[in-house]
Every structure is written in structure tokens, then in C-alpha cells.
Design an enzyme around this catalytic site. Structure first.
Site, PDB file in Angstrom:
ATOM      1  N   ASN A   1      -4.964   6.229  -7.141  1.00 43.71           N
ATOM      2  CA  ASN A   1      -5.506   7.394  -7.241  1.00 43.71           C
ATOM      3  C   ASN A   1      -4.491   8.356  -7.827  1.00 43.71           C
ATOM      4  O   ASN A   1      -3.860   9.205  -6.925  1.00 43.71           O
ATOM      5  CB  ASN A   1      -5.992   7.788  -5.827  1.00 43.71           C
ATOM      6  CG  ASN A   1      -4.858   7.819  -4.679  1.00 43.71           C
ATOM      7  OD1 ASN A   1      -3.940   6.936  -4.822  1.00 43.71           O
ATOM      8  ND2 ASN A   1      -5.125   8.372  -3.745  1.00 43.71           N
TER       9      ASN A   1
ATOM     10  N   ASP B   1       0.955   2.737   3.818  1.00 46.03           N
ATOM     11  CA  ASP B   1       0.182   3.826   3.292  1.00 46.03           C
ATOM     12  C   ASP B   1       0.926   4.944   2.932  1.00 46.03           C
ATOM     13  O   ASP B   1       0.502   6.201   3.250  1.00 46.03           O
ATOM     14  CB  ASP B   1      -0.966   3.972   4.116  1.00 46.03           C
ATOM     15  CG  ASP B   1      -2.157   5.079   3.566  1.00 46.03           C
ATOM     16  OD1 ASP B   1      -2.087   5.075   2.177  1.00 46.03           O
ATOM     17  OD2 ASP B   1      -3.227   5.448   4.271  1.00 46.03           O
TER      18      ASP B   1
ATOM     19  N   HIS C   1       0.929  -1.192  -0.084  1.00 51.47           N
ATOM     20  CA  HIS C   1       0.021  -0.043  -0.173  1.00 51.47           C
ATOM     21  C   HIS C   1       0.768   1.302  -0.007  1.00 51.47           C
ATOM     22  O   HIS C   1       1.151   1.750   0.946  1.00 51.47           O
ATOM     23  CB  HIS C   1      -0.943  -0.106   1.155  1.00 51.47           C
ATOM     24  CG  HIS C   1      -1.850   1.128   1.215  1.00 51.47           C
ATOM     25  ND1 HIS C   1      -3.255   0.647   1.917  1.00 51.47           N
ATOM     26  CD2 HIS C   1      -2.078   2.345   0.827  1.00 51.47           C
ATOM     27  CE1 HIS C   1      -3.993   1.969   1.334  1.00 51.47           C
ATOM     28  NE2 HIS C   1      -3.316   2.749   0.861  1.00 51.47           N
TER      29      HIS C   1
ATOM     30  N   HIS D   1      -5.895  -0.128   5.659  1.00 49.91           N
ATOM     31  CA  HIS D   1      -5.516   0.845   7.000  1.00 49.91           C
ATOM     32  C   HIS D   1      -6.493   0.792   8.102  1.00 49.91           C
ATOM     33  O   HIS D   1      -7.079   1.755   8.365  1.00 49.91           O
ATOM     34  CB  HIS D   1      -5.162   2.188   6.599  1.00 49.91           C
ATOM     35  CG  HIS D   1      -5.937   2.919   5.599  1.00 49.91           C
ATOM     36  ND1 HIS D   1      -7.429   2.628   5.522  1.00 49.91           N
ATOM     37  CD2 HIS D   1      -5.638   3.349   4.383  1.00 49.91           C
ATOM     38  CE1 HIS D   1      -7.868   3.135   4.509  1.00 49.91           C
ATOM     39  NE2 HIS D   1      -6.853   3.667   3.581  1.00 49.91           N
TER      40      HIS D   1
ATOM     41  N   ASP E   1      -8.706   2.696  -3.314  1.00 52.52           N
ATOM     42  CA  ASP E   1      -8.383   3.560  -2.185  1.00 52.52           C
ATOM     43  C   ASP E   1      -8.157   4.969  -2.345  1.00 52.52           C
ATOM     44  O   ASP E   1      -7.580   5.438  -3.476  1.00 52.52           O
ATOM     45  CB  ASP E   1      -6.891   2.947  -1.846  1.00 52.52           C
ATOM     46  CG  ASP E   1      -6.512   3.659  -0.478  1.00 52.52           C
ATOM     47  OD1 ASP E   1      -6.902   3.093   0.498  1.00 52.52           O
ATOM     48  OD2 ASP E   1      -5.429   4.449  -0.663  1.00 52.52           O
TER      49      ASP E   1
ATOM     50  N   ASN F   1      -5.272   9.739   6.954  1.00 56.37           N
ATOM     51  CA  ASN F   1      -6.657   9.051   6.658  1.00 56.37           C
ATOM     52  C   ASN F   1      -6.729   7.534   6.517  1.00 56.37           C
ATOM     53  O   ASN F   1      -5.925   7.050   5.739  1.00 56.37           O
ATOM     54  CB  ASN F   1      -7.178   9.715   5.403  1.00 56.37           C
ATOM     55  CG  ASN F   1      -8.363   9.476   4.869  1.00 56.37           C
ATOM     56  OD1 ASN F   1      -9.040   8.828   5.898  1.00 56.37           O
ATOM     57  ND2 ASN F   1      -8.873   9.445   3.714  1.00 56.37           N
TER      58      ASN F   1
END
Length: 426
Positions: free
Chosen positions: A96, A306, A62, A233, A153, A279
């Protein structure tokens, strides 16, 4: 390809249950037998790993490398350099970007650019076109182009019907869908956890229930469809309990958490400001304890970063206006080792399983192992070295981390990928 001999290291391989002092030999990019026939050439390089841990390279499933389109924050080459410095030999990019990775062409762009980097780079493709939650992507075409798994995501796929259809489509090829679980209407673009700190700061908060409702929805859909769902997450006690319950019922459900969620709480937000805006948000001490228990009992399968770099200008904005995310690749192993091993008595093998062996298995990769014949993707890690996080030394373009200035123990000294030394601590 150069031959490499690593001597006198503590070899920790969770896949084989190995924890021993010994040597590793690398030839043609693979782990090779130590006993070679007389007359063979000597190794080109010898690394002394005395008093250090030799382990499989980390597999971070991630990361956000912002490429294409947002490369002022990070690009594939700076992101993979940061990964190598953190001991990561395989990373998987989230989609993204700008444009979103939702076509075979954008998948191939990431993979082609990743082939120029120092490590193994994979990518997710989006579940919905443009990550808009309205129309499913062509998963088969994206899979054929090389997508490792699928995720929206960064945004929640709000429609339960569309998520169910996506899971039904994914099950045909047993593809993995990774879910960002937050109810969009509840969280808006709020900066912090809903609770004591949000009230003190006079800010609206992101409630824990917004995550837990969507975790429950996707866990139920995983059970009903028989498809594979991975929850990204995880940050709340309620989410851990829901996942534990649905795993026991037989759902093909896995999940990850990140170092910040078992190390930090919302209490640091007033002091750290936008650097502590992530987040999902940092939660309460009770949530943190539940995350730790989920790691202990196997409810939580993976530790990922993340990694979400932003520009210095963006993160210098006031807390409500700054983007969420932190640069995590270059601190993740040391933060995890310091917190879980030194403070909470996890074994080194346990954290390596969570950060390497388990994510490799989830993604169907022949990584996270150190057996003869395996790819020589490995790290040499000094478990005794103390160091202070200095973001000026980061390889990432993103210097945004709440761990800046923290004293950590344990440092990556060498990263080897495909038999080549791709990072050496100077």
C-alpha cells in the site's frame, strides 16, 4: 568475506530443537563447521556471547516501509535499518504505497532498492489493481518479477466473488494470499474498538464482528478453493475461534498477530491517544487472553509487527484525525520476550519459532535456522538487560509507538545478516 566466531552463547534454534551453550562459526556468509583443518586462518572477528542468546534472525512478514511515494514516513533504507536494530534479518513489505505495488516494475523497484540495504528485503504485490477491489492483478507476472506473496493489506477486498477468483488463480502456483479482514462499511475510518472506551470518548467504534465476519468468509473460501490464506493481524477472540475451527476442518489457513494485541488493551487509549490508534484497534482484556491462548495452542502461527510508521505531525493530531499504525520493529522482540517469556512462561524457543522459523517456512524461505550450511542470519540477544523505550534513538523515521517510555527486558546486541554484522548496540 570476513570470518566470524561467536563464542559461549546460548544457541537456540527452534528448527533443530537446539538449546545449548556453545560456539558458532561463520564463513562465506554461512554457518560453518566449528572443527576446521589445521593451518586455516583464524576468524577476523570474535564476538563473546556469554550469558546471551544466539538465535536465528527474525523474519517479519508484515511491514510498511512506505516506499515508493510516502517516504516522509519511512523509506526502504531507514526501514531496513530499524529492522536490523530490532533483530530482523528478513522483512516483507506490504504494497500500500504510492503507487501501489501492483506492476512488475514496482516489484523490481522495491527489490532493487532492498538489495542496497543491510538485510534481506522481500515484497508483497497487490491482489487487485490499485488495491481498489475491482480488478485482479496479473499474479503470474508479479510472481515472475519477484513478489513473495500477495495482499491488499490496508484495505479489505470486499467482494467475495473477486476474492474467490484470486484464490483460484493463486492455487495454480500455490501462492500465498494474506488477507486484511475488516468489513469496510462497518469500520469506516473509526479510531477505536467499539465498546466501553468508544462510548466514554463519544466516538464511533470498529466492532469485533467486522473483523470476524471477514475472517469467517476467507476461512470458508480457503476451505472451498484449497488455496493458501494467511489472516493478518488477528485481534479478537472470535477470530481466533473461527481460525481454530477451520484449521481443524482442513483449510490451508494460517494467521499472525502482533505484540500490541497480546500486551495492550483499549484501556490505554484515553491516556495514549493517537499513539494507541492501530488498525485493527486494541481490543478488550478477553480478546487479549484469547490471543495468548491462540499462541499457546498453535492456532496463531506467526508474530509480525505490522510496522506502520507515520510522521510526528500526523500522530500529533487528535485521535479521530490521526492515521492508524505504530512503529514496531525496534521493540517487537523485547515486548514479546517481556510479555510472553517473563510474564507468561513461554519458552524462548517458542517465541523464536513464532517470529523466525514459522514465517520463514510460510514464505518458502530457507531462513530461521542455524544448521551448518544455512545463511548466517542471526541475532545475539541479552535476555537480562532492562531498558526504557526512547523513540529519539529509533532508526525508523516513525516515532509513533504506545510503548514509548515502557521498561522492557531483553535487548538485541548484534544482528548478523549474510555473515556481516549489520547492527551493534552502542
Amino acid at each position: 568475506m570476513p570470518m566470524l566466531l561467536i563464542k559461549n552463547g546460548r544457541i537456540v534454534d527452534p528448527a533443530a530443537g537446539t538449546d545449548r551453550i556453545g560456539d558458532l562459526f561463520v564463513e562465506n556468509g554461512k554457518i560453518a563447521p566449528l572443527h576446521r583443518v589445521p593451518g586455516d586462518l583464524p576468524p577476523d572477528r570474535i564476538l563473546d556471547a556469554s550469558d546471551k542468546i544466539v538465535a536465528p534472525g527474525l523474519v517479519d512478514m508484515h511491514v510498511h516501509f512506505r516506499d515508493p511515494g510516502l517516504t516522509y514516513k519511512e523509506d526502504i533504507l531507514t526501514g531496513t535499518d530499524a529492522a536490523a536494530a530490532g533483530g530482523v534479518t528478513t522483512a516483507v513489505c506490504m504494497p500500500n504505497t504510492k503507487p501501489v505495488i501492483d506492476t512488475p516494475e514496482t516489484v523490481r523497484y522495491v527489490l532493487d532498492k532492498g538489495a542496497e540495504s543491510k538485510i534481506n528485503l522481500l515484497t508483497y504485490a497487490a491482489v487487485t489493481r490499485g488495491q481498489l477491489g475491482r480488478e485482479l492483478t496479473d499474479m503470474e507476472a508479479l510472481y515472475q518479477a519477484g513478489a513473495a506473496a500477495f495482499s491488499d493489506d490496508g484495505v479489505q477486498l470486499q467482494s467475495a466473488s473477486l476474492m474467490r477468483q484470486a484464490l483460484q488463480n493463486a492455487k495454480v502456483r500455490d501462492l500465498l494470499i494474506c488477507s486484511h479482514c475488516e468489513d469496510t462499511d462497518m469500520v469506516q475510518n473509526y479510531a477505536v474498538n467499539e465498546g466501553i472506551i468508544s462510548k466514554r470518548l463519544g466516538l464511533p467504534g470498529r466492532p469485533a464482528i467486522a473483523e470476524e465476519l471477514m475472517v469467517a468468509r476467507d476461512a470458508m473460501l480457503a476451505l472451498e478453493t484449497g488455496a493458501r490464506v494467511h489472516i493478518c493481524h488477528v485481534s479478537t477472540a472470535g477470530s481466533v475461534e473461527i481460525i481454530r475451527h477451520y484449521k481443524a476442518k482442513g483449510a490451508r489457513l494460517t494467521c499472525e498477530t502482533c505484540p500490541q494485541y497480546f500486551t495492550l488493551t483499549e484501556d490505554i487509549v484515553p491516556a495514549k491517544g493517537a499513539m494507541a490508534r492501530v488498525n485493527p484497534p486494541l481490543r478488550t482484556a478477553a480478546d487479549m487472553e484469547a490471543i495468548i491462548e491462540g499462541l499457546r495452542d498453535g492456532t496463531i502461527d506467526v508474530i509480525a509487527t505490522d510496522h506502520a510508521p507515520h510522521s510526528d505531525e500526523e500522530k500529533s493530531r487528535p485521535l479521530p484525525d490521526a492515521p492508524s499504525g505504530m512503529s514496531g520493529l525496534e521493540t517487537s522482540l523485547a515486548v514479546t520476550y517481556t510479555r510472553l517469556c517473563l510474564q507468561l512462561d513461554f519458552s524462548v524457543s517458542e517465541i523464536l519459532r513464532l517470529m523466525s522459523t514459522a514465517p520463514a517456512k510460510l514464505l518458502g524461505l530457507e531462513k530461521g535456522r542455524l544448521a551448518v550450511g544455512d545463511d548466517a542470519d542471526l541475532i545475539i540477544f541479552d535476555p537480562a538487560e532492562n531498558w526504557t523505550v526512547d523513540t529519539a534513538r529509533f532508526h525508523s523515521k516513525g516515532h509513533n509507538t504506545p510503548f514509548a517510555g515502557s521498561l522492557l527486558t531483553g535487548r538485541v546486541k548484534y544482528t548478523v545478516c549474510g555473515g556481516k554484522v549489520v547492527y551493534a548496540d552502542q
